[in-house]
Write a protein that holds these residues in place. Structure first.
Motif, short mmCIF file in Angstrom:
data_model
loop_
_atom_site.label_atom_id
_atom_site.label_comp_id
_atom_site.label_asym_id
_atom_site.label_seq_id
_atom_site.Cartn_x
_atom_site.Cartn_y
_atom_site.Cartn_z
N SER A 3 0.83 -1.21 0.00
CA SER A 3 0.00 0.00 0.00
C SER A 3 0.86 1.25 0.00
O SER A 3 0.51 2.26 -0.63
CB SER A 3 -0.93 -0.01 1.21
OG SER A 3 -0.19 -0.07 2.42
N LYS A 6 2.09 1.87 -3.50
CA LYS A 6 0.98 2.36 -4.32
C LYS A 6 0.75 3.84 -4.09
O LYS A 6 0.54 4.60 -5.04
CB LYS A 6 -0.28 1.56 -4.00
CG LYS A 6 -1.50 1.94 -4.84
CD LYS A 6 -2.65 1.00 -4.53
CE LYS A 6 -3.87 1.32 -5.39
NZ LYS A 6 -4.48 2.60 -5.05
N GLU A 10 1.17 6.59 -7.13
CA GLU A 10 0.06 7.47 -7.51
C GLU A 10 0.50 8.92 -7.50
O GLU A 10 0.21 9.68 -8.44
CB GLU A 10 -1.12 7.27 -6.55
CG GLU A 10 -1.87 5.97 -6.75
CD GLU A 10 -2.90 5.75 -5.66
OE1 GLU A 10 -3.83 4.96 -5.89
OE2 GLU A 10 -2.78 6.35 -4.57
#
Length: 250
Positions: A3, A6, A10
């Motif tokens: 996570s 990620k 992003e």
């Protein structure tokens, strides 16, 4: 992919012109999140599209009446969208926003549907709730205000050309937005600007019945929303949970 990876990836994908905002958004598993996302035609966290419900008293489709709020997603503004100051990264914003959220206590917020000018929105049903949301928004703005870029000359001139009070003009120049602190009015937008009073009344009546079943909003978190590039739809990037504990009543 973890996570954390990620989140970093992003952030790296976004334009230098990306804008960030702190919004109130109901918890992802709540009936309120589903109801608002369905109304606006999509979930801006998961990307799942929805077909909006259709009140029988409306001639036009709901999708025609909600074009303006649909780009922003289901939310209530706490800190209006801003670009980052030089040297500030999205991850720095996330860190400060998380730290702020962890200092906030959850509470319930009874709401009502109402016409605000020429659009329809949810708003606090009592002055106590209005004050609680104003305090929450002011706290978030003070925490994150130093991370935002100053408005460009063009943006400032455009906003100053609007009909603002002297107080609102002062707030705009100092904070980049005129409707903050004592000028702040919490709301969750349900429609675009609508000329027809009967359409506005029909939306208010339909949402009055929905609110009766949904109950108060639970203000137990905020969220970081991002406009990845100018004019693109906003996405819910990261949830910002408040401190754990009982939910106070408003």
């Amino acid at each position: 992919m973890s996570s954390a990876t990620k989140v970093v990836n992003e952030a790296l994908e976004w334009s230098a012109e990306a804008r960030f905002a702190v919004y109130y958004a109901p918890s992802r598993d709540s009936a309120w999140w589903r109801a608002g996302s369905e109304w606006l035609g999509g979930d801006v966290e998961s990307g799942v599209p929805y077909t909006p419900p259709q009140p029988p008293t409306l001639v036009r489709a709901v999708s025609e009446l909600t074009k303006a709020p649909r780009r922003y997603g289901w939310h209530g503004t706490l800190v209006a969208p801003f670009r980052l100051a030089d040297g500030v990264t999205p991850l720095a914003v996330l860190d400060d926003a998380r730290g702020w959220a962890q200092q906030q206590a959850p509470f319930n917020l009874p709401v009502e549907a109402a016409t605000l000018g020429d659009f329809v929105a949810l708003r606090p049903a009592a002055s106590e709730g209005e004050a609680a949301m104003r305090e929450l928004a002011a706290s978030a703005l003070r925490t994150l205000g130093g991370l935002r870029a100053k408005p460009s000359s063009a943006d400032l001139a455009r906003r100053l050309a609007a009909p603002l009070t002297e107080r609102q003009r002062t707030l705009l120049i100092e904070w980049g937005y005129p409707y903050v602190f004592d000028e702040f009015r919490f709301h969750m937008t349900l429609s675009s600007s609508l000329e027809a009073a009967d359409e506005r009344a029909a939306l208010v009546a339909w949402w009055h019945d929905r609110i009766a079943g949904l109950g108060p909003l639970v203000v137990d978190s905020a969220a970081l929303f991002v406009e990845p590039a100018p004019g693109e739809p906003f996405v819910l990037w990261q949830r910002l949970p408040f401190q754990t504990g009982g939910v106070a009543q408003q």
